[in-house]
Design a protein around this motif. Sequence first.
Motif, mmCIF file in Angstrom:
data_model
loop_
_atom_site.group_PDB
_atom_site.id
_atom_site.type_symbol
_atom_site.label_atom_id
_atom_site.label_comp_id
_atom_site.label_asym_id
_atom_site.label_seq_id
_atom_site.Cartn_x
_atom_site.Cartn_y
_atom_site.Cartn_z
ATOM 1 N N LEU A 236 45.979 2.794 -15.030
ATOM 2 C CA LEU A 236 45.571 3.913 -16.060
ATOM 3 C C LEU A 236 45.459 5.387 -15.570
ATOM 4 C CD1 LEU A 236 42.256 1.338 -16.774
ATOM 5 C CD2 LEU A 236 44.291 1.832 -18.288
ATOM 6 N N SER A 237 45.761 6.192 -16.435
ATOM 7 C CA SER A 237 45.741 7.566 -16.145
ATOM 8 C C SER A 237 44.057 8.037 -16.365
ATOM 9 C CB SER A 237 46.549 8.298 -16.963
ATOM 10 O OG SER A 237 46.131 8.420 -18.091
ATOM 11 N N ASP A 238 43.846 9.109 -15.778
ATOM 12 C CA ASP A 238 42.312 9.743 -15.888
ATOM 13 C C ASP A 238 42.285 9.651 -17.500
ATOM 14 O OD1 ASP A 238 42.256 9.785 -13.206
ATOM 15 O OD2 ASP A 238 42.381 12.135 -13.124
ATOM 16 N N SER A 239 42.947 10.185 -18.059
ATOM 17 C CA SER A 239 42.631 10.299 -19.597
ATOM 18 C C SER A 239 42.376 8.817 -20.242
ATOM 19 C CB SER A 239 43.567 11.271 -20.582
ATOM 20 O OG SER A 239 44.760 10.998 -20.286
ATOM 21 N N ASP A 240 43.070 7.931 -19.774
ATOM 22 C CA ASP A 240 42.932 6.542 -20.239
ATOM 23 C C ASP A 240 41.826 6.186 -19.911
ATOM 24 O OD1 ASP A 240 45.749 6.377 -21.173
ATOM 25 O OD2 ASP A 240 46.484 5.193 -19.159
ATOM 26 N N ILE A 241 41.403 6.376 -18.706
ATOM 27 C CA ILE A 241 40.097 5.783 -18.295
ATOM 28 C C ILE A 241 38.948 6.514 -19.116
ATOM 29 C CG2 ILE A 241 38.296 5.874 -16.405
ATOM 30 C CD1 ILE A 241 40.975 5.669 -14.571
ATOM 31 N N GLU A 242 39.052 7.709 -19.378
ATOM 32 C CA GLU A 242 38.082 8.764 -20.120
ATOM 33 C C GLU A 242 37.971 7.933 -21.540
ATOM 34 O OE1 GLU A 242 35.629 10.996 -19.569
ATOM 35 O OE2 GLU A 242 36.039 11.002 -17.605
ATOM 36 N N SER A 243 39.129 7.549 -22.252
ATOM 37 C CA SER A 243 38.899 7.314 -23.659
ATOM 38 C C SER A 243 38.323 5.716 -23.333
ATOM 39 C CB SER A 243 40.238 7.335 -24.245
ATOM 40 O OG SER A 243 41.229 6.135 -23.893
ATOM 41 N N LYS A 244 38.570 5.080 -22.661
ATOM 42 C CA LYS A 244 37.957 3.788 -22.472
ATOM 43 C C LYS A 244 36.566 3.975 -22.310
ATOM 44 C CE LYS A 244 41.713 0.724 -21.545
ATOM 45 N NZ LYS A 244 41.887 0.038 -23.050
ATOM 46 N N ILE A 245 36.128 4.937 -21.159
ATOM 47 C CA ILE A 245 34.426 5.202 -21.047
ATOM 48 C C ILE A 245 33.939 5.545 -22.420
ATOM 49 C CG2 ILE A 245 32.948 6.558 -20.135
ATOM 50 C CD1 ILE A 245 34.057 4.952 -17.742
ATOM 51 N N ASN A 246 34.564 6.477 -23.224
ATOM 52 C CA ASN A 246 34.171 6.949 -24.539
ATOM 53 C C ASN A 246 34.033 5.642 -25.320
ATOM 54 O OD1 ASN A 246 33.926 9.383 -23.971
ATOM 55 N ND2 ASN A 246 35.821 10.022 -24.672
ATOM 56 N N GLU A 247 34.810 4.655 -25.432
ATOM 57 C CA GLU A 247 34.706 3.589 -26.274
ATOM 58 C C GLU A 247 33.561 2.792 -25.825
ATOM 59 O OE1 GLU A 247 37.873 0.702 -26.797
ATOM 60 O OE2 GLU A 247 39.261 2.019 -26.446
ATOM 61 N N MET A 248 33.441 2.606 -24.288
ATOM 62 C CA MET A 248 32.327 1.938 -23.874
ATOM 63 C C MET A 248 30.703 2.522 -24.291
ATOM 64 S SD MET A 248 32.416 1.056 -19.799
ATOM 65 C CE MET A 248 30.547 0.600 -19.351
ATOM 66 N N LYS A 249 30.903 4.097 -24.212
ATOM 67 C CA LYS A 249 29.689 4.537 -24.693
ATOM 68 C C LYS A 249 29.415 4.395 -26.197
ATOM 69 C CE LYS A 249 30.005 8.749 -21.864
ATOM 70 N NZ LYS A 249 30.713 9.988 -21.815
ATOM 71 N N ALA A 250 30.476 4.203 -26.921
ATOM 72 C CA ALA A 250 30.279 4.246 -28.489
ATOM 73 C C ALA A 250 29.581 2.582 -28.718
ATOM 74 C CB ALA A 250 31.431 4.536 -29.433
ATOM 75 N N ALA A 251 30.176 1.766 -28.042
ATOM 76 C CA ALA A 251 29.862 0.362 -28.033
ATOM 77 C C ALA A 251 28.271 0.184 -27.647
ATOM 78 C CB ALA A 251 30.588 -0.463 -27.113
ATOM 79 N N ARG A 252 27.713 1.038 -26.660
ATOM 80 C CA ARG A 252 26.715 0.974 -26.345
ATOM 81 C C ARG A 252 25.693 1.658 -27.137
ATOM 82 N NH1 ARG A 252 25.450 -0.600 -21.053
ATOM 83 N NH2 ARG A 252 23.653 1.071 -20.761
ATOM 84 N N THR A 253 26.023 2.540 -27.800
ATOM 85 C CA THR A 253 25.221 3.296 -28.688
ATOM 86 C C THR A 253 24.988 2.223 -30.150
ATOM 87 O OG1 THR A 253 26.208 5.223 -27.980
ATOM 88 C CG2 THR A 253 25.219 5.307 -30.182
ATOM 89 N N ALA A 254 26.058 1.447 -30.359
ATOM 90 C CA ALA A 254 25.950 0.522 -31.301
ATOM 91 C C ALA A 254 25.207 -0.714 -30.903
ATOM 92 C CB ALA A 254 27.183 0.339 -32.092
ATOM 93 N N ARG A 255 24.807 -0.804 -29.413
ATOM 94 C CA ARG A 255 24.320 -1.885 -29.028
ATOM 95 C C ARG A 255 25.148 -3.041 -28.820
ATOM 96 N NH1 ARG A 255 19.804 -0.323 -27.602
ATOM 97 N NH2 ARG A 255 18.784 -2.336 -26.979
ATOM 98 N N ASP A 256 26.446 -2.995 -28.976
ATOM 99 C CA ASP A 256 27.078 -4.084 -28.752
ATOM 100 C C ASP A 256 27.698 -3.947 -27.378
ATOM 101 O OD1 ASP A 256 29.481 -5.630 -28.808
ATOM 102 O OD2 ASP A 256 30.580 -4.546 -30.285
ATOM 103 N N PHE A 257 26.748 -4.691 -26.740
ATOM 104 C CA PHE A 257 26.904 -4.942 -25.349
ATOM 105 C C PHE A 257 27.787 -5.805 -24.667
ATOM 106 C CE2 PHE A 257 22.632 -3.372 -25.810
ATOM 107 C CZ PHE A 257 22.490 -2.067 -25.161
ATOM 108 N N LYS A 258 28.276 -6.579 -25.647
ATOM 109 C CA LYS A 258 29.552 -7.628 -25.236
ATOM 110 C C LYS A 258 30.786 -6.758 -25.024
ATOM 111 C CE LYS A 258 31.164 -11.985 -26.739
ATOM 112 N NZ LYS A 258 31.397 -12.764 -28.135
ATOM 113 N N LYS A 259 30.899 -5.987 -25.966
ATOM 114 C CA LYS A 259 32.129 -5.161 -26.172
ATOM 115 C C LYS A 259 32.217 -4.151 -24.724
ATOM 116 C CE LYS A 259 34.871 -2.086 -28.776
ATOM 117 N NZ LYS A 259 35.054 -1.103 -29.833
ATOM 118 N N SER A 260 30.953 -3.679 -24.653
ATOM 119 C CA SER A 260 30.695 -2.564 -23.593
ATOM 120 C C SER A 260 30.978 -3.373 -22.088
ATOM 121 C CB SER A 260 29.347 -2.159 -23.409
ATOM 122 O OG SER A 260 29.032 -1.611 -22.056
#
Length: 494
Positions: free
Chosen positions: A444-468
């Motif tokens: 995973l390149s740094d930007s791949d990781i960053e985009s996964k982290i952003n997905e994680m953040k969005a999932a957490r904001t939506a309280r979708d902890f399973k996805k996070s």
Amino acid sequence: MPLHLYNTMSNEVEEFHPLRDNEVRMYACGPTVYDYGHIGNFRTFVAVDLLRRFLRQSGYKVHHVMNITDVDDKIIRNSARDGVTVQQYTAKFEKAFLEDAAMIGIEQPTLVRATEHIPAMAEFVAKLLDKGIAYRTEDGSYYFRIARFPEYGKLSKKDFSGMLDGARVDVDEYDKDSARDFAVWKGPREGEASWDTKIGPGRPGWHLECSVMSMEELGESFDLHAGGEDLVFPHHENEIAQSESLTGKPFSHFWFHARFLLVEGEKMSKSAGNFFTLRDLVLKGHKPSSLRYLLASVPYRNQLNFTFDGLKQAAVSVERLRNFRLRLSAGGIEAGCNPQIQTLASETIAKMRAALEDDLNTAQAQAAIFEMVRQANTALDSGALKKDDAGALLDALKKFDEIFAVLEDDDVPKMKKVLQWAQAEGRGHDITDSLRDALQSGQLSDSDIESKINEMKAARTARDFKKSDAIRAELTEAGVLIEITKDGIRWRRK
Ligand code: AMP
Ligand code: ZN
């Protein structure tokens, strides 16, 4: 302030100006391609690369020539031992050198090879002979008579006045105490490579190669000549003697020498077990960018003591810069502009420039960018950094990277190539788990990781902890450690 550089010839830091308006003509002694390059060699080549890049950033056109020494005592000996031609012997190591140089971010100079300039070298010897500066011996060799060059010793600051006229040395490398008339051309020897030329058969001496090729490419007088400190004597002293006694003109204006690298405080040597090529380090799992950063971190005239701790620190520094850049580019920054941040960026650019103008003080230039990153990260955390400030900070990073060249996240493909090379060369046993781990987490390149982290953040904001949690598990599996703090999500590679 204009660029100031230490000149070995004057023993002083001098203002640097090229002889011709806007063009810098420089020559660096390149590798002797009889083996893989070691990290000491790359210490010097990186120092020259930093100089070249800074000259260009300063607005000069740079004509940078480097020789590939493909005829010398060691090469002749090894190719004779292996029963192959000089060219067959050196081709493999020249290729390896160029690959390694690219791997560590060295821009390729104009390359010249000794074997491609043999007639010009013979011609040069013929002219020295005409002038009575060189003489022939019975075996068909030619020697430079140093008594004919009274300034002999002016670079190495050694007084050779009491020396015995006519005493000779025919090896390419020798120490100061055995200064003698040196071979510019060596007569043919049984079982050794030799070329037929107008002065007879034989092969050029190493010092002659550089005199001929540098002047052919750059003219009789040029701006700067570079190499490691071991080349001051006899190599560069002899180059000066040959060139200036023939042309009657100053050869190189500046002499730039990089101090030798030590390993854990010791001289690097195969027998001491502290000898590392670039590839050895990669096989141990280290990134090329870490080594480049480390080699660049100590100004070229200071002793660089290579340690594995230092290499790990360098990796952390590079990671920090890359992460900062990603953070600036990731979006999510509040609109607006903060003049203080703009000032921070422009002051950082000015500080880096001033540091490099001061005899290439790379340590200070790195310190300046890190201070900027520290302050900007704090401003990002507190919301004081606004969207329109990112450009100025990215610009400072770009200026930094034009010289240091470590921001591009391209280590993994380079490391993969070294792994494949080791397998092909039967050095599979040297491939460490650390390299395998680094390659795995580097999938995973740094930007791949960053985009996964952003997905994680969005999932957490939506309280979708399973996805996070699922994304977190995926990242952990790929060797990325995640830390969830009150300020957000941080990550680093294992
Ligand atoms: P060589 O391949 O031996 O001709 O060396 C190529 C370049 O590496 C020359 O400029 C040498 O001065 C330089 N060099 C060799 N060993 C070291 C070292 N330990 N530290 C820094 N530079 C070195
Ligand atoms: Zn040279």
